[in-house]
Write a protein that holds these residues in place. Sequence first.
Motif, PDB file in Angstrom:
ATOM      1  N   GLU A   1       0.951  -1.078   0.126  1.00 34.19           N
ATOM      2  CA  GLU A   1      -0.044   0.086   0.002  1.00 34.19           C
ATOM      3  C   GLU A   1       0.874   1.228  -0.147  1.00 34.19           C
ATOM      4  O   GLU A   1       1.895   1.435   0.644  1.00 34.19           O
ATOM      5  CB  GLU A   1      -0.878  -0.041   1.210  1.00 34.19           C
TER       6      GLU A   1
ATOM      7  N   ASP B   1      -1.574   4.153 -11.927  1.00 34.37           N
ATOM      8  CA  ASP B   1      -1.457   2.948 -11.038  1.00 34.37           C
ATOM      9  C   ASP B   1      -0.972   1.677 -11.584  1.00 34.37           C
ATOM     10  O   ASP B   1      -1.455   0.968 -12.414  1.00 34.37           O
ATOM     11  CB  ASP B   1      -3.107   2.485 -10.912  1.00 34.37           C
TER      12      ASP B   1
ATOM     13  N   VAL C   1      -3.934  -2.297  -9.259  1.00 34.99           N
ATOM     14  CA  VAL C   1      -4.585  -2.603  -8.021  1.00 34.99           C
ATOM     15  C   VAL C   1      -5.582  -1.795  -7.239  1.00 34.99           C
ATOM     16  O   VAL C   1      -6.049  -2.126  -6.363  1.00 34.99           O
ATOM     17  CB  VAL C   1      -3.466  -3.175  -6.679  1.00 34.99           C
ATOM     18  N   GLY C   2      -5.683  -0.879  -7.862  1.00 34.34           N
ATOM     19  CA  GLY C   2      -6.643   0.497  -7.106  1.00 34.34           C
ATOM     20  C   GLY C   2      -7.940  -0.085  -7.387  1.00 34.34           C
ATOM     21  O   GLY C   2      -8.377  -0.717  -8.202  1.00 34.34           O
ATOM     22  N   THR C   3      -8.832   0.587  -6.488  1.00 32.70           N
ATOM     23  CA  THR C   3     -10.205   0.631  -6.431  1.00 32.70           C
ATOM     24  C   THR C   3     -10.871   1.957  -6.493  1.00 32.70           C
ATOM     25  O   THR C   3     -10.154   2.915  -6.195  1.00 32.70           O
ATOM     26  CB  THR C   3     -10.753  -0.332  -5.369  1.00 32.70           C
ATOM     27  N   PRO C   4     -11.961   2.218  -6.949  1.00 37.00           N
ATOM     28  CA  PRO C   4     -12.700   3.394  -6.880  1.00 37.00           C
ATOM     29  C   PRO C   4     -12.250   4.396  -5.568  1.00 37.00           C
ATOM     30  O   PRO C   4     -12.087   5.538  -5.772  1.00 37.00           O
ATOM     31  CB  PRO C   4     -14.046   3.286  -7.235  1.00 37.00           C
TER      32      PRO C   4
ATOM     33  N   ALA D   1     -10.017   4.249  -3.244  1.00 43.05           N
ATOM     34  CA  ALA D   1      -8.594   4.175  -3.288  1.00 43.05           C
ATOM     35  C   ALA D   1      -8.435   5.430  -3.987  1.00 43.05           C
ATOM     36  O   ALA D   1      -7.670   6.466  -3.950  1.00 43.05           O
ATOM     37  CB  ALA D   1      -7.904   2.994  -3.407  1.00 43.05           C
TER      38      ALA D   1
ATOM     39  N   ASP E   1      -5.046  -2.316 -15.788  1.00 49.95           N
ATOM     40  CA  ASP E   1      -6.316  -2.916 -15.575  1.00 49.95           C
ATOM     41  C   ASP E   1      -6.061  -4.260 -15.206  1.00 49.95           C
ATOM     42  O   ASP E   1      -6.962  -5.309 -15.445  1.00 49.95           O
ATOM     43  CB  ASP E   1      -6.825  -3.011 -17.053  1.00 49.95           C
TER      44      ASP E   1
ATOM     45  N   TYR F   1      -6.669  -5.878 -12.387  1.00 49.15           N
ATOM     46  CA  TYR F   1      -7.717  -6.343 -11.750  1.00 49.15           C
ATOM     47  C   TYR F   1      -9.101  -6.031 -12.312  1.00 49.15           C
ATOM     48  O   TYR F   1     -10.229  -6.348 -11.755  1.00 49.15           O
ATOM     49  CB  TYR F   1      -7.778  -6.171 -10.255  1.00 49.15           C
TER      50      TYR F   1
ATOM     51  N   MET G   1     -10.349  -3.183 -12.765  1.00 49.96           N
ATOM     52  CA  MET G   1     -11.064  -2.072 -12.355  1.00 49.96           C
ATOM     53  C   MET G   1     -10.617  -0.598 -12.921  1.00 49.96           C
ATOM     54  O   MET G   1     -11.124   0.378 -12.584  1.00 49.96           O
ATOM     55  CB  MET G   1     -10.223  -1.898 -10.728  1.00 49.96           C
TER      56      MET G   1
ATOM     57  N   ALA H   1     -13.704   1.390 -13.806  1.00 49.26           N
ATOM     58  CA  ALA H   1     -14.398   1.808 -12.705  1.00 49.26           C
ATOM     59  C   ALA H   1     -13.674   3.071 -11.752  1.00 49.26           C
ATOM     60  O   ALA H   1     -14.366   3.994 -11.612  1.00 49.26           O
ATOM     61  CB  ALA H   1     -14.440   0.795 -11.661  1.00 49.26           C
ATOM     62  N   ASN H   2     -12.487   2.849 -11.850  1.00 47.05           N
ATOM     63  CA  ASN H   2     -11.680   4.016 -11.174  1.00 47.05           C
ATOM     64  C   ASN H   2     -11.604   5.121 -11.801  1.00 47.05           C
ATOM     65  O   ASN H   2     -11.438   6.420 -11.348  1.00 47.05           O
ATOM     66  CB  ASN H   2     -10.127   3.512 -11.024  1.00 47.05           C
TER      67      ASN H   2
END
Length: 300
Positions: free
Chosen positions: A154, A179, A183-186, A188, A211, A213, A215, A218-219
């Motif tokens: 992290e 990124d 590994v990012g999510t929205p 984060a 991309d 994962y 995500m 969405a991010n």
Amino acid sequence: MTLPQRVRLVEMAPRDGLQNEPGEVVATDIKIELIERLARAGLTHIEATSFVSPKWVPQMGDAREVMAGLQRAPNVTYSALTPNLKGLENALEARVSQVAVFAAASEAFSKKNINCSIDESLARFEPMMARAFDAKVRVRGYVSCVLGCPYEGEITPRQVARVAKALYEMGCFEVSLGDTIGVGTPLAARRMIDEVARVVPVEHLAAHFHDTYGMAIANLFAVLEQGVAVIDASTGGLGGCPYAKGASGNVAMEDVLYLLEGLGIETGVDLAAVVETGEWISGKLGRESASRVARAMSAR
């Protein structure tokens, strides 16, 4: 919800997409044709190559030849990554429109990737910024590992903001937040942009999401809602990171265009032409396009 009316897209396939391509070096004429096809599709910002040592990045060993061979469109910015002063001088000789420098938000990644600490990397950029300023060439800054590092795990938003602020204050007109390992999510991504936008105006920030994962789209939607209006993407989803095992390519330009069109956001880019270009370059590389949108549209 407030979304930008228009988004500027920065095409990464010729540089970030091809730089880690395994096997034989991609022919110079293929690289040139890729760049020219992307320009005809309406992309006005294309990172064409990187002026690095061919010993370390063999795929970019023909940077001079690529820039010399291009039929340059008048409305297109052709940029190049320049990791050091020698690379910058070579890029200026090749008449690039814009250059880019890169730092990491992770100390471990910085040491593994460019063999120096974050502060040392920033200090190296100061004479480069002065030289680019003298040459009246704008400099874009990249920050890698903004949502996670393969070595440290992290990364705090505060770490990202510190590096982004240093690049911006040094004179980078725009800071692209990467990124690198996807590994990012929205949530984060939002938190990271919130922190960085406190020290760098959001209109000077770009999103560069991989991309791995699934995500990235969405991010991107999450940061569009925060006012980010510049997105880096790679036609065909080309590219990866040699220092991050399992990291897939940049988010596919085709998928980003489909998102933006669905949101009613202008780009000036022809999705069908980009899909066609992505299929063409993927064929040249002996693989299927990594873009879900391209595969769906081709199957229709």
